[in-house]
Design an enzyme around this catalytic site. Structure first.
Site: not given
Ligand code: IMP
Length: 445
Positions: A13, A16, A40-41, A224
């Site tokens: 977040d 990017k 998500g952006h 991420q």
């Molecule tokens: P997962 O990717 O859904 O398995 O989540 C694992 C961890 O990564 C959690 O703490 C989520 O909040 C974090 N996470 C996954 N995708 C994002 C993102 O795009 N932005 C911020 N945190 C993310």
């Protein structure tokens, strides 16, 4: 050499999308190399807002081939819905190419993600519940179903039957849940998704190499971020892929010698969603999953934390969750510079600091009475880390209209120069507002 990577340097977040969009304008291809629709952006183009989860941001430009690489996990239902959304807004997604080697997210993965989180209770990771972890787990266990299997119904069904037997046993015996019907899944994936996706499925490694060999510009778009990386992040509070720049090599099939520009994106402060250590965290007055309890904080700290969340609009694009805020952490950033071979830094949301009397930067940690300037490898040390701050004067000037580096207030420029000095790479781009043109270019990027 013509390959550029844009990578998040904190916990995601960082904004990017804004700089990916800016850099993408000069590119021939934009390639996603990891993650899935947990990303998500939102991009605002000509007053229209586009919320993208799976498609590379280059999809908004007709001259770019947007590519979903083999390292991504793809829920075809989500991808088709996103393509439909784009069509409805006048964007033609027919150029999109999806690697046949990318793995599919199946309904089982999403269901298990939800159930595993529920079972973990207070120890939950705070995942996005999109099935990301379970899909990557099947890939690593060599039982995953790939995008190319959509093109061969016999193979798809055979793999699904094996997987369904195993997953339904887990659903029933471990989680006391009803089984999912593999025929229903096959009908949706083979009859609905496969024909719609078939024209987009490709050998993306060859596509990317043909572009690179022709001297075309290719951008690899990270989702991420560095400290959510499965190997280098704050495990287990991470995602299940490798967002670091090295992830491009496996997730898109490109050797490291092609990459000559790595842009790290960092927010002027830090946020994190979900559970996990966060040395510079500030408490907020409302609840955030895994966040610091407000009872342990001063009113001044909570006021600042709330400022970052409210003024910075720190709510998740995908989940709507409130993010945990904190001060800029140069210790983490120094590690991100190393892990990604960053050539430059793009700082986002500098304008969120506009009103503050002073701004703090964490320059070291104190761990069990010892001052350390590098990220400790042991997670217990990171949990115990007490930030050592340098405090710099605020600029108390709105930056949202500033587009010329020479017009930055002296205190804002001093803050950026301080960050550069701390992390050892130039800050080339600075975001001063959500709009596409609200940025300052400091040095030639
Ligand atoms: P997962 O990717 O859904 O398995 O989540 C694992 C961890 O990564 C959690 O703490 C989520 O909040 C974090 N996470 C996954 N995708 C994002 C993102 O795009 N932005 C911020 N945190 C993310």
């Amino acid at each position: 050499m013509p390959a550029t990577v844009v990578v998040g340097t904190q916990w995601g977040d960082e904004g990017k999308g804004k700089f990916t969009d800016l850099v993408a304008r000069e590119m021939h291809q934009v390639v996603r190399y990891q993650g899935g629709h947990n990303a998500g952006h939102t991009l605002v183009v000509d007053g229209q807002s586009f919320a993208l989860q799976l498609c590379p941001s280059g999809i908004l430009y007709p001259h770019i081939t947007p590519i979903i690489g083999n390292g991504v996990v793809v829920d075809p239902r989500v991808l088709l819905a996103e393509m439909e959304m784009l069509r409805s807004k006048g964007v033609d997604p027919s150029n999109l190419r999806v690697s046949g080697n990318a793995h599919l997210i199946l309904p089982y993965h999403q269901e298990l993600d939800r159930l595993i989180e529920r079972r973990l209770g207070s120890r939950k990771l705070g995942t996005t519940k999109r099935g990301i972890g379970p899909a990557y787990a099947d890939k690593a266990s060599r039982v995953g179903i790939r995008v190319q299997d959509l093109l061969d119904p016999k193979i798809f069904r055979a793999k699904l039957e094996g997987l369904a037997r195993e997953k339904n046993a887990v659903l029933a015996k471990v989680f006391n849940q009803l089984p999912l019907d593999p025929d229903e899944i096959a009908a949706e994936y083979l009859d609905v998704c496969a024909p719609a996706l078939a024209p987009h499925i490709a050998d993306t490694v060859t596509l990317v190499h043909e572009a690179l060999e022709a001297g075309q510009q290719v951008l690899f778009e990270g989702a991420q971020a560095t400290f959510l990386d499965l190997d280098h992040g704050t495990y287990p509070f991470v995602t299940s892929s490798n967002p670091v720049a090295g992830g491009v090599c496996t997730g898109a099939g490109v050797g490291p010698r092609y990459i000559d520009r790595v842009i790290g994106v960092a927010k002027a402060y830090v946020t994190r969603v979900g559970t996990g250590p966060f040395p510079t965290e500030l408490a907020i007055s409302s609840e955030a999953i895994g966040g610091k309890p407000a009872a342990a904080a001063s009113d001044e700290e909570i006021r600042l934390g709330d400022h970052f969340v409210e003024v910075g609009r720190e709510y998740g694009t995908v989940t709507g969750r409130r993010r945990r805020p904190g001060w800029f952490d140069a210790v983490m950033l120094r590690q991100a510079v190393r892990l990604n071979s960053l050539s430059e830094l793009a700082i986002t949301k500098l304008d969120i600091l506009d009103d503050l009397d002073s701004v703090k930067v964490c320059v070291a940690y104190e761990i069990n009475g010892e001052r350390v300037t590098h990220l400790p490898y042991h997670q217990s040390d990171l949990h115990a880390a007490v930030p050592v701050y340098e405090e710099l004067p605020g600029w108390k000037t709105p930056l949202s209209e500033t587009t010329d580096a020479a017009a930055l207030p002296a205190a804002a420029e001093a803050y950026l120069a301080f960050l550069e000095d701390q992390v050892g790479v130039p800050v080339t781009l600075v975001g001063v507002g959500p709009g596409r043109e609200q940025y300052v270019q400091r040095h030639a990027g």
